[in-house]
Design a protein around this motif. Structure first.
Motif, PDB file in Angstrom:
ATOM      1  N   ILE A   1       0.934  -0.709  -0.305  1.00 27.27           N
ATOM      2  CA  ILE A   1      -0.009   0.371   0.157  1.00 27.27           C
ATOM      3  C   ILE A   1       0.926   1.014   0.316  1.00 27.27           C
ATOM      4  N   CYS A   2       1.969   1.082   0.219  1.00 25.39           N
ATOM      5  CA  CYS A   2       2.643   1.890   0.357  1.00 25.39           C
ATOM      6  C   CYS A   2       3.090   3.451  -1.309  1.00 25.39           C
ATOM      7  N   GLN A   3       2.924   2.083  -2.164  1.00 27.60           N
ATOM      8  CA  GLN A   3       2.364   3.318  -3.494  1.00 27.60           C
ATOM      9  C   GLN A   3       1.261   4.099  -3.369  1.00 27.60           C
ATOM     10  N   GLN A   4       0.864   4.204  -3.098  1.00 29.23           N
ATOM     11  CA  GLN A   4      -0.110   4.488  -2.766  1.00 29.23           C
ATOM     12  C   GLN A   4      -0.671   5.775  -1.222  1.00 29.23           C
ATOM     13  N   PHE A   5      -0.470   5.269  -0.345  1.00 31.39           N
ATOM     14  CA  PHE A   5       0.030   5.919   1.255  1.00 31.39           C
ATOM     15  C   PHE A   5       1.595   6.236   1.268  1.00 31.39           C
ATOM     16  N   GLY A   6       2.337   6.964   0.623  1.00 30.86           N
ATOM     17  CA  GLY A   6       3.853   7.154   0.715  1.00 30.86           C
ATOM     18  C   GLY A   6       3.259   7.919   2.066  1.00 30.86           C
ATOM     19  N   ASP A   7       3.549   9.067   2.750  1.00 25.83           N
ATOM     20  CA  ASP A   7       3.553   9.292   3.902  1.00 25.83           C
ATOM     21  C   ASP A   7       3.167   8.763   5.206  1.00 25.83           C
ATOM     22  N   PHE A   8       2.075   8.039   4.993  1.00 25.95           N
ATOM     23  CA  PHE A   8       1.868   7.157   6.124  1.00 25.95           C
ATOM     24  C   PHE A   8       2.742   5.903   6.087  1.00 25.95           C
ATOM     25  N   CYS A   9       3.445   5.095   4.905  1.00 27.32           N
ATOM     26  CA  CYS A   9       4.549   4.329   5.060  1.00 27.32           C
ATOM     27  C   CYS A   9       5.779   5.348   5.829  1.00 27.32           C
ATOM     28  N   LEU A  10       6.091   6.121   5.130  1.00 29.09           N
ATOM     29  CA  LEU A  10       6.968   7.003   5.119  1.00 29.09           C
ATOM     30  C   LEU A  10       6.955   7.191   7.012  1.00 29.09           C
ATOM     31  N   LYS A  11       5.828   7.620   8.011  1.00 28.52           N
ATOM     32  CA  LYS A  11       6.256   8.207   9.101  1.00 28.52           C
ATOM     33  C   LYS A  11       6.070   6.848   9.892  1.00 28.52           C
ATOM     34  N   SER A  12       5.343   5.862  10.115  1.00 26.11           N
ATOM     35  CA  SER A  12       5.644   4.837  10.070  1.00 26.11           C
ATOM     36  C   SER A  12       6.782   3.970  10.002  1.00 26.11           C
ATOM     37  N   SER A  13       7.521   4.362   8.956  1.00 19.61           N
ATOM     38  CA  SER A  13       8.196   3.424   9.090  1.00 19.61           C
ATOM     39  C   SER A  13       9.701   4.091  10.088  1.00 19.61           C
TER      40      SER A  13
END
Length: 204
Positions: A165-177
């Protein structure tokens, strides 16, 4: 007769010499004790500074994950896709666990100050060792579980048809990582704290 009675003063010098030697033994003993106390006080100061750094790391991890929500518009403004930490139970556990770890670290600061004021005390160091070990296990569980979910979000799983899902929700994945990385930094700090407490107790 008077000359014979004046020759009895020799033991006074030997007794004064004996009195002069006695304080030297006590001084040497106090010097050894103060040296050990200074070493342990240095470890306690380092322990206090590490706790401050661990508070920052754990708080950043919890805060970053808590604010990782992202909303994407789909076709129209009324139909949206949203991703947040509260959509994934593992991330919910992560936020709660890291918040508890941060609170524990704040509450442990007074005990760390006690070890600075009384560097030779054993009970505060033993208490910190037990509590730090439990907090380390709690922190590691939260970080590891969140890291597994973050990996799935980035790469997916072809065997179970889980799409990344990180291709669509890039900011979410960046913050969670970033939150996961910060939590592992807190794990490193906790590991050093446990080792410091063990070294201080061993040299007691």
């Amino acid at each position: 007769m008077k000359n014979e009675s004046t020759i009895i003063d020799v033991p006074a010098e030997s007794s004064s010499a004996m009195k002069g030697k006695a304080p030297l033994i006590g001084v040497a003993k106090d010097h050894t004790t103060s040296g050990s106390g200074g070493y342990k006080r240095g470890l306690s100061i380092f322990d206090f500074l590490l706790r401050l750094a661990a508070i920052v790391a754990a708080s950043v991890a919890a805060g970053t994950m808590f604010t990782s929500d992202e909303t994407l518009p789909f076709f129209t403004q009324f139909l949206q896709f949203q991703a947040g930490y509260d959509d994934i139970p593992t991330f919910q556990f992560f936020v709660i666990a890291m918040s508890i770890v941060s609170g524990y670290l704040v509450l442990s600061l007074p005990i760390s100050v006690v070890t600075i004021v009384r560097p030779l005390a054993t009970a505060p160091r033993l208490l910190l060792l037990v509590l730090d070990t439990a907090a380390l296990a709690f922190n590691m569980a939260a970080a590891s579980s969140a890291a597994a979910i973050s990996y799935l979000a980035h790469n997916g799983n072809q065997n179970t048809n889980w799409l990344p899902i990180c291709q669509q929700f890039g900011d979410f994945c960046l913050k969670s990582s970033g939150a996961v990385v910060s939590s592992f930094v807190a794990v490193v700090f906790f590991t050093i704290l446990v080792v410091l407490s063990g070294v201080a107790l061993k040299r007691h």
